[in-house]
Design a protein around this motif. Structure first.
Motif, short mmCIF file in Angstrom:
data_model
loop_
_atom_site.label_atom_id
_atom_site.label_comp_id
_atom_site.label_asym_id
_atom_site.label_seq_id
_atom_site.Cartn_x
_atom_site.Cartn_y
_atom_site.Cartn_z
N LEU A 151 38.62 36.69 39.57
CA LEU A 151 37.76 37.21 40.64
C LEU A 151 36.31 36.95 40.24
N LEU A 152 35.58 36.22 41.06
CA LEU A 152 34.18 35.92 40.73
C LEU A 152 33.35 37.19 40.74
N SER A 153 32.72 37.50 39.60
CA SER A 153 31.90 38.70 39.51
C SER A 153 30.73 38.47 38.56
N ILE A 154 30.08 39.53 38.13
CA ILE A 154 28.90 39.37 37.26
C ILE A 154 29.12 40.15 35.97
N GLY A 155 30.09 39.73 35.20
CA GLY A 155 30.48 40.42 33.98
C GLY A 155 31.99 40.45 33.95
N GLU A 156 32.55 40.35 32.76
CA GLU A 156 34.00 40.22 32.65
C GLU A 156 34.73 41.56 32.74
N GLU A 157 34.06 42.63 32.36
CA GLU A 157 34.72 43.92 32.31
C GLU A 157 35.09 44.38 33.72
N PRO A 158 36.21 45.16 33.83
CA PRO A 158 36.73 45.59 35.13
C PRO A 158 35.69 46.30 36.01
N GLY A 159 34.79 47.07 35.42
CA GLY A 159 33.85 47.84 36.23
C GLY A 159 32.65 47.04 36.72
N LYS A 160 32.56 45.75 36.35
CA LYS A 160 31.37 44.96 36.69
C LYS A 160 31.46 44.38 38.11
N GLY A 161 30.33 44.30 38.77
CA GLY A 161 30.30 43.68 40.10
C GLY A 161 29.69 44.59 41.15
N ASP A 162 29.68 44.11 42.38
CA ASP A 162 29.21 44.96 43.48
C ASP A 162 30.38 45.83 43.96
N ARG A 163 30.12 46.66 44.97
CA ARG A 163 31.16 47.58 45.44
C ARG A 163 32.42 46.84 45.87
N LEU A 164 32.23 45.71 46.59
CA LEU A 164 33.38 44.94 47.07
C LEU A 164 34.24 44.45 45.91
N ARG A 165 33.59 43.91 44.87
CA ARG A 165 34.33 43.36 43.74
C ARG A 165 35.06 44.45 42.98
N LYS A 166 34.46 45.64 42.84
CA LYS A 166 35.13 46.71 42.10
C LYS A 166 36.42 47.11 42.82
N ARG A 167 36.36 47.17 44.15
CA ARG A 167 37.56 47.54 44.91
C ARG A 167 38.57 46.39 44.90
N ALA A 168 38.07 45.15 44.98
CA ALA A 168 38.99 44.00 44.97
C ALA A 168 39.71 43.88 43.62
N TYR A 169 38.99 44.22 42.54
CA TYR A 169 39.60 44.17 41.21
C TYR A 169 40.81 45.09 41.16
N GLU A 170 40.65 46.30 41.68
CA GLU A 170 41.76 47.26 41.71
C GLU A 170 42.93 46.71 42.51
N ALA A 171 42.63 46.18 43.69
CA ALA A 171 43.69 45.67 44.57
C ALA A 171 44.42 44.49 43.92
N LEU A 172 43.65 43.58 43.28
CA LEU A 172 44.26 42.40 42.66
C LEU A 172 45.11 42.79 41.45
N SER A 173 44.69 43.84 40.75
CA SER A 173 45.46 44.30 39.59
C SER A 173 46.85 44.77 39.99
N ARG A 174 46.95 45.27 41.21
CA ARG A 174 48.24 45.82 41.67
C ARG A 174 49.05 44.81 42.48
N LEU A 175 48.48 43.63 42.75
CA LEU A 175 49.12 42.67 43.67
C LEU A 175 50.28 41.95 42.97
N PRO A 176 51.49 42.03 43.54
CA PRO A 176 52.62 41.36 42.89
C PRO A 176 52.58 39.85 43.11
N GLY A 177 53.19 39.11 42.22
CA GLY A 177 53.41 37.68 42.45
C GLY A 177 52.25 36.77 42.11
N ILE A 178 51.13 37.31 41.61
CA ILE A 178 50.06 36.43 41.16
C ILE A 178 49.69 36.78 39.73
N ASN A 179 49.11 35.79 39.06
CA ASN A 179 48.73 35.93 37.65
C ASN A 179 47.23 36.23 37.57
#
Lengths: 344, 344
Positions: free
Chosen positions: B184-212
Motif C-alpha cells: 500500500l503506497l504510504s509515507i512510512g513503512e509502519e502500520p500507523g503511517k499515512g493519511d486517514r485513508l491509508r490508515k483505514r485501508a491498511y486495516e482492511a487489506l490486513s484482513r483481506l483473504p486471498g492476497i499477499n
C-alpha cells in the motif's frame, strides 16, 4: 573588508535522531563548527556520549553540549512519545529555541517526532492549521519550493489555501521573488483536472487575494518546466512525490551502471564523468541541500533526512542558520496574520 | 519449428489521439504492421487522412481503416465529450472491441476520454467500482506494477481493496508470479503511517483473504527496494508519482549535461556512454514500455502517453496484443468475482 562580525547564530542539533546517530550527528556537528564562523552548534543528547565522541577531535572545543537523557525511535507514535518524554533530545532541542537559548534546531530523527516537538514546544503560527515541510528542489529553470513535503498527511481546502499564502511568503524571502508563482499540484493543467479536493482548492485559490496563483501543475513541474515557483500539496502526496523522485534517480543511476557493465572503455568514460555525475546527483537529492524547513511553527526547525551523512548534517546546520538570518519565519507569520484578517 | 501460425490479434488504434496525431500515430501503425506478424492494426479516424498519410509507404497495404469523423480535444470534459460524440475516434475504437471486430484498442489521446470511452462502451467489470491504470515499472530488483497510475483520481477504502485484488490477479499473469506481494503506497513503512485513508485501508487489506499483503511501501519502492510486486494507490497519487519520477530523471539528465558542459574530454566520454544512457533512460520511462493497461473494463484498452513517438505507438500496439493473448482481463474478472462472493 569589514571588521564587524556577524551575529553568531546558535543551532541546537538533536544528537540522537537519525539512522546513524549519534556518531554521524557528532561528525556533522564538528564539521559545521569548523566550517562556519558565524554559527555556534549546540549538541543535545547524553553528555557522556557527546564527550566520548568528540574527545580529542578538531573542533571539539567549539561545540556546546546540553544534556538530554531520552530519545525517540522511528516506530514510536510521534506525538505520544514527545508528550511522554520530556527529556527526549528532540524536545530539549526545541525547548532551547523556545526559551531563546538557541535560534533554531535540527533533527534527522523521525519526521513525525520533530514536527510534534516543534508544535508542542514552539507552538503553531496563528492562521496556519497544519505545520508543513518546505523543500527547495533545484529545478533546471530555477529552484521550486515543494510544500508540504510530508509534515501533515491530511489537508482540506482550508489548509491548501493557507499553504499557498505561507508558501508565497516563504518563497519571496527564500528565493528573493517579488510575486512567486503558486501552482496547485494536480494531474492535468486544466482547471477541472484532479481529485475532488483539488477541484475545490482550485476554485478557492482562484479567488484568494494577495497571491499569484498560476493554476494546476503536475508531478514533473517540481523538477522542471518553469511553470511555478511554489508547488502546493498535502503532506501525503508531497512526501510520496519526493520519495518517488529520489527513487527514480537512483534507479536511473543503477540502470546506467549496469548498462556500462564491465566494458573497460565505458568504465574509463564513466570514471571521467564521475564528478559530473556526482554534481548531477547532488542537484536532485534534497538531502544534499540540508533538509526541509518546517513552516507553520513559531521558530526555526529543520528536518534532516533520516539517512543523513555527516556532510548532510553539516549542510542542515547551515540551512538552519540561514533560515534564522533570513527572517522567513517572521515573514510567514506576518503573511498569515494579514491573510487571516483580510479573510475576516 | 512449428508451422502453425498464431492467431492474428486485431488492435484498433485511435488515429486522432495524441499530441502529434494523426501523423505520429500513422507512423507507429506502419511500424507495428511491418514489425509484428501476429498483429493486425486497424486505424480509426477520418479515411481521407488515413489514406493520405499512408499512401505509397511500406506497410500501407497491411493497415485496415475504420472511419471515424470526430475527435476529442485535451481541454474537453472527457465523459461529456465521449457521450456527445458517437463518432469520436476513441469511441469508435472502443466499439470495435465491444462488437468483436477488434481484440483491443490503443489511444494516445486524453486519458480521461479513453477511460470514459472504455467505461461507456465496454462496460465496467463487476466487483471493481473504478477503472484503474496499471503501469509496469522495470525496477532494478524486478518489475513493479503501479495501480492506479491515473484513471480514477478519487478512491476510498473499498476501491483500494478492490485494486489490491485486481492488481494481484494482474501481476500473477503479467509478471508470472504465484503470490504477488501487494504494498500500500504510504509515507512510512509502519502500520500507523499515512493519511486517514491509508490508515483505514491498511486495516482492511490486513484482513483481506486471498492476497499477499506486505504492508506499507513508499514512493521510492516503485523503482527499487524489492519490497512489493504491486503498489496500490488512488489515481491522483499514482499519477503525481509517475509524472514526478519522469521529471526527476529528465532533471538529472539535464544536470549531467550541464555538468559535462563544453569540456571536449568529457564530451567524448559522454558520447561513448550515450548508448548506455539511452538504455538507462528507457528503463525508467514508462512511455518506452508502451503505455498503461486499463484494468476494470470488459476488454483490452491501452492508454499510451500523450507525447508518444511513433516508436512508442508501435510499442503500445505490442502491449495491447500481448495483453489480449495473456488473458489477463479474464483473470482479473475471475478474481473480482471470487472476491465479491467471498466478501458476501
Amino acid at each position: 573588508m569589514s571588521t564587524s562580525e556577524p551575529r553568531q547564530i546558535r543551532v541546537a542539533l538533536d544528537m540522537m535522531g537519525g539512522d546513524d546517530a549519534p556518531d554521524t550527528i557528532v561528525d556533522g556537528a564538528l564539521s559545521a563548527a569548523l566550517a562556519y564562523d558565524d554559527v555556534s552548534v549546540v549538541l543535545v543528547g547524553p553528555k557522556e556520549i557527546a564527550d566520548r565522541l568528540r574527545a580529542g577531535r578538531p573542533g571539539a572545543e567549539l561545540l556546546a553540549v546540553v544534556p538530554a537523557s531520552e530519545s525517540i525511535g522511528m516506530a514510536e507514535d510521534p506525538m505520544a512519545a514527545v508528550r511522554a518524554k520530556r527529556s527526549a533530545s528532540v524536545r530539549v532541542a526545541a525547548r532551547l529555541v523556545h526559551t531563546g537559548k538557541a535560534d533554531g534546531f535540527v533533527s534527522a530523527g523521525s519526521t513525525g517526532a520533530t514536527v510534534a516537538a516543534a508544535l508542542l514546544t514552539l507552538g503553531r503560527l496563528p492562521g496556519l492549521s497544519r505545520a508543513a515541510l518546505a523543500v527547495v528542489v533545484p529545478a533546471a529553470e530555477g529552484p521550486v519550493v515543494l510544500l508540504d513535503a510530508g509534515a501533515s498527511p491530511d489537508a482540506g481546502v482550508d489548509v491548501l489555501t493557507q499553504l499557498a499564502v505561507a508558501g508565497s511568503a516563504y518563497a519571496a524571502i527564500r528565493l528573493g521573488l517579488a510575486a512567486p508563482r503558486i501552482g496547485l499540484l494536480s494531474i492535468g493543467e486544466e482547471p477541472g483536472k484532479g481529485d475532488r479536493l483539488r477541484k475545490r482548492a482550485y476554485e478557492a485559490l482562484s479567488r484568494l487575494p494577495g497571491i499569484n496563483f498560476v493554476g494546476n501543475v503536475e508531478g514533473g513541474d517540481v523538477t522542471g518546466g518553469g511553470r511555478a515557483d511554489v508547488v502546493v500539496t498535502d503532506g501525503f502526496t508531497g512526501n510520496v512525490l519526493l520519495k518517488g523522485m529520489e527513487g527514480a534517480v537512483a534507479m536511473a543511476t543503477a540502470a546506467l551502471g549496469s548498462a556500462i557493465g564491465a566494458d573497460p572503455d565505458l568504465q574509463h568514460a564513466a570514471d571521467l564523468l564521475a564528478p559530473a555525475f556526482e554534481q548531477a546527483a547532488a542537484a536532485i537529492d534534497p538531502e544534499q541541500h540540508g533538509g526541509a524547513v518546517l513552516v507553520g511553527v513559531k521558530g526555526v526547525a529543520v528536518v534532516a533526512h533520516g539517512s543523513s551523512s555527516a556532510l548532510s548534517v553539516c549542510a542542515s546546520v547551515r540551512v538552519a542558520a540561514d533560515t534564522v538570518r533570513s527572517g522567513v519565519v517572521e515573514a510567514v507569520a506576518a503573511a498569515m496574520s494579514r491573510s487571516a484578517s483580510s479573510l475576516g
